[in-house]
Design a protein around this motif. Sequence first.
Motif, PDB file in Angstrom:
ATOM      1  N   VAL A  48      10.838   9.064   0.280  1.00  0.00           N
ATOM      2  CA  VAL A  48      10.069   8.482  -0.382  1.00  0.00           C
ATOM      3  C   VAL A  48       8.693   9.315  -0.877  1.00  0.00           C
ATOM      4  O   VAL A  48       8.258   9.903   0.250  1.00  0.00           O
ATOM      5  N   SER A  49       7.954   8.925  -1.836  1.00  0.00           N
ATOM      6  CA  SER A  49       6.822  10.005  -1.942  1.00  0.00           C
ATOM      7  C   SER A  49       5.694   9.511  -0.854  1.00  0.00           C
ATOM      8  O   SER A  49       5.774   8.440  -0.400  1.00  0.00           O
ATOM      9  N   ARG A  50       4.875  10.655  -0.648  1.00  0.00           N
ATOM     10  CA  ARG A  50       3.744  10.299   0.054  1.00  0.00           C
ATOM     11  C   ARG A  50       2.688   9.281  -0.082  1.00  0.00           C
ATOM     12  O   ARG A  50       2.211   8.476   0.475  1.00  0.00           O
ATOM     13  N   THR A  51       2.458   9.078  -1.611  1.00  0.00           N
ATOM     14  CA  THR A  51       1.603   8.211  -2.238  1.00  0.00           C
ATOM     15  C   THR A  51       2.204   6.756  -2.109  1.00  0.00           C
ATOM     16  O   THR A  51       1.677   5.815  -1.561  1.00  0.00           O
ATOM     17  N   THR A  52       3.548   6.681  -2.345  1.00  0.00           N
ATOM     18  CA  THR A  52       4.253   5.297  -1.984  1.00  0.00           C
ATOM     19  C   THR A  52       4.195   5.001  -0.738  1.00  0.00           C
ATOM     20  O   THR A  52       3.990   3.667  -0.339  1.00  0.00           O
ATOM     21  N   LEU A  53       4.646   5.718   0.200  1.00  0.00           N
ATOM     22  CA  LEU A  53       4.684   5.596   1.679  1.00  0.00           C
ATOM     23  C   LEU A  53       3.334   5.077   2.098  1.00  0.00           C
ATOM     24  O   LEU A  53       3.229   4.108   2.782  1.00  0.00           O
ATOM     25  N   THR A  54       2.133   5.896   1.955  1.00  0.00           N
ATOM     26  CA  THR A  54       0.908   5.576   1.959  1.00  0.00           C
ATOM     27  C   THR A  54       0.547   3.938   1.537  1.00  0.00           C
ATOM     28  O   THR A  54       0.062   3.377   2.488  1.00  0.00           O
ATOM     29  N   SER A  55       0.726   3.800   0.327  1.00  0.00           N
ATOM     30  CA  SER A  55       0.426   2.484   0.023  1.00  0.00           C
ATOM     31  C   SER A  55       1.192   1.517   0.463  1.00  0.00           C
ATOM     32  O   SER A  55       0.669   0.253   0.936  1.00  0.00           O
ATOM     33  N   ARG A  56       2.660   1.493   1.030  1.00  0.00           N
ATOM     34  CA  ARG A  56       3.198   0.531   1.546  1.00  0.00           C
ATOM     35  C   ARG A  56       2.714   0.230   3.214  1.00  0.00           C
ATOM     36  O   ARG A  56       2.553  -0.825   3.497  1.00  0.00           O
ATOM     37  N   LEU A  57       2.422   1.409   3.978  1.00  0.00           N
ATOM     38  CA  LEU A  57       1.913   1.381   5.116  1.00  0.00           C
ATOM     39  C   LEU A  57       0.557   0.596   5.231  1.00  0.00           C
ATOM     40  O   LEU A  57       0.202  -0.148   5.932  1.00  0.00           O
ATOM     41  N   LYS A  58      -0.377   0.993   4.194  1.00  0.00           N
ATOM     42  CA  LYS A  58      -1.599   0.441   4.084  1.00  0.00           C
ATOM     43  C   LYS A  58      -1.566  -1.165   3.866  1.00  0.00           C
ATOM     44  O   LYS A  58      -2.273  -1.976   4.485  1.00  0.00           O
ATOM     45  N   LEU A  59      -0.557  -1.643   3.026  1.00  0.00           N
ATOM     46  CA  LEU A  59      -0.429  -3.048   2.695  1.00  0.00           C
ATOM     47  C   LEU A  59       0.017  -3.849   3.836  1.00  0.00           C
ATOM     48  O   LEU A  59      -0.376  -4.858   4.232  1.00  0.00           O
ATOM     49  N   LEU A  60       1.145  -3.269   4.614  1.00  0.00           N
ATOM     50  CA  LEU A  60       1.464  -3.727   5.983  1.00  0.00           C
ATOM     51  C   LEU A  60       0.416  -3.944   7.066  1.00  0.00           C
ATOM     52  O   LEU A  60       0.489  -4.833   7.876  1.00  0.00           O
ATOM     53  N   GLU A  61      -0.578  -2.842   6.917  1.00  0.00           N
ATOM     54  CA  GLU A  61      -1.770  -2.789   7.831  1.00  0.00           C
ATOM     55  C   GLU A  61      -2.594  -3.997   7.436  1.00  0.00           C
ATOM     56  O   GLU A  61      -3.142  -4.670   8.201  1.00  0.00           O
ATOM     57  N   GLU A  62      -3.011  -4.109   6.190  1.00  0.00           N
ATOM     58  CA  GLU A  62      -3.908  -4.973   5.841  1.00  0.00           C
ATOM     59  C   GLU A  62      -3.376  -6.423   6.035  1.00  0.00           C
ATOM     60  O   GLU A  62      -4.040  -7.228   6.097  1.00  0.00           O
ATOM     61  N   HIS A  63      -2.272  -6.741   5.815  1.00  0.00           N
ATOM     62  CA  HIS A  63      -1.595  -7.982   6.169  1.00  0.00           C
ATOM     63  C   HIS A  63      -1.118  -8.231   7.729  1.00  0.00           C
ATOM     64  O   HIS A  63      -0.534  -9.294   8.008  1.00  0.00           O
ATOM     65  N   GLY A  64      -1.675  -7.291   8.625  1.00  0.00           N
ATOM     66  CA  GLY A  64      -1.599  -7.526  10.030  1.00  0.00           C
ATOM     67  C   GLY A  64      -0.098  -7.529  10.458  1.00  0.00           C
ATOM     68  O   GLY A  64       0.205  -7.955  11.563  1.00  0.00           O
ATOM     69  N   ILE A  65       1.004  -6.738   9.708  1.00  0.00           N
ATOM     70  CA  ILE A  65       2.157  -6.643  10.089  1.00  0.00           C
ATOM     71  C   ILE A  65       2.432  -5.344  11.003  1.00  0.00           C
ATOM     72  O   ILE A  65       3.372  -5.314  11.720  1.00  0.00           O
TER      73      ILE A  65
END
Length: 160
Positions: A48-65
């Motif tokens: 996966v692209s670095r941009t996509t991976l970064t955004s998904r990891l950030k989302l999961l962090e923001e939601h406390g997952i």
Amino acid sequence: MKRDQLGNQQCSVARSSAVLGDPWTLTLLSDCFLGVRRFEEFQERLKVSRTTLTSRLKLLEEHGILVQSQYEQKPPRFEYRLTQKGKELFPVISTLLTWGDKYYSDQAGPPILRRHKKCGHDFQTYIACSECGEPLELKDVEARKRPHNDSYPAVERGPM
């Protein structure tokens, strides 16, 4: 309805899918349950692209997952670990795996076998009633509106 509006709906599936409803997110979580923790490992495994991976990891962090923790000082390097909230997604991911194994495996069978450490057997996930322990099937379930919940147009006592 736009995706970012799902989280405001009076529906637990809609709210959850606002966070988890992306194929990369589910695949990323599956890798977390396999023990993958580092950005480079996710990227190498998922392609996966670095941009996509970064955004998904950030989302999961923001939601406390997921939570990010530093494992190296120089240069600073981080890994991602499941929080308790994230670990509680295990039945969801495991059930999705069981479904995928049934309908999308090739002739050789599932690509990954899961073994229950306690008994030593390979397993498939199934859903059971939290109260009586009986396995659940669609025909055994009905939905009803929560008392005093006028904001959600639920089907009263309809089949799932």
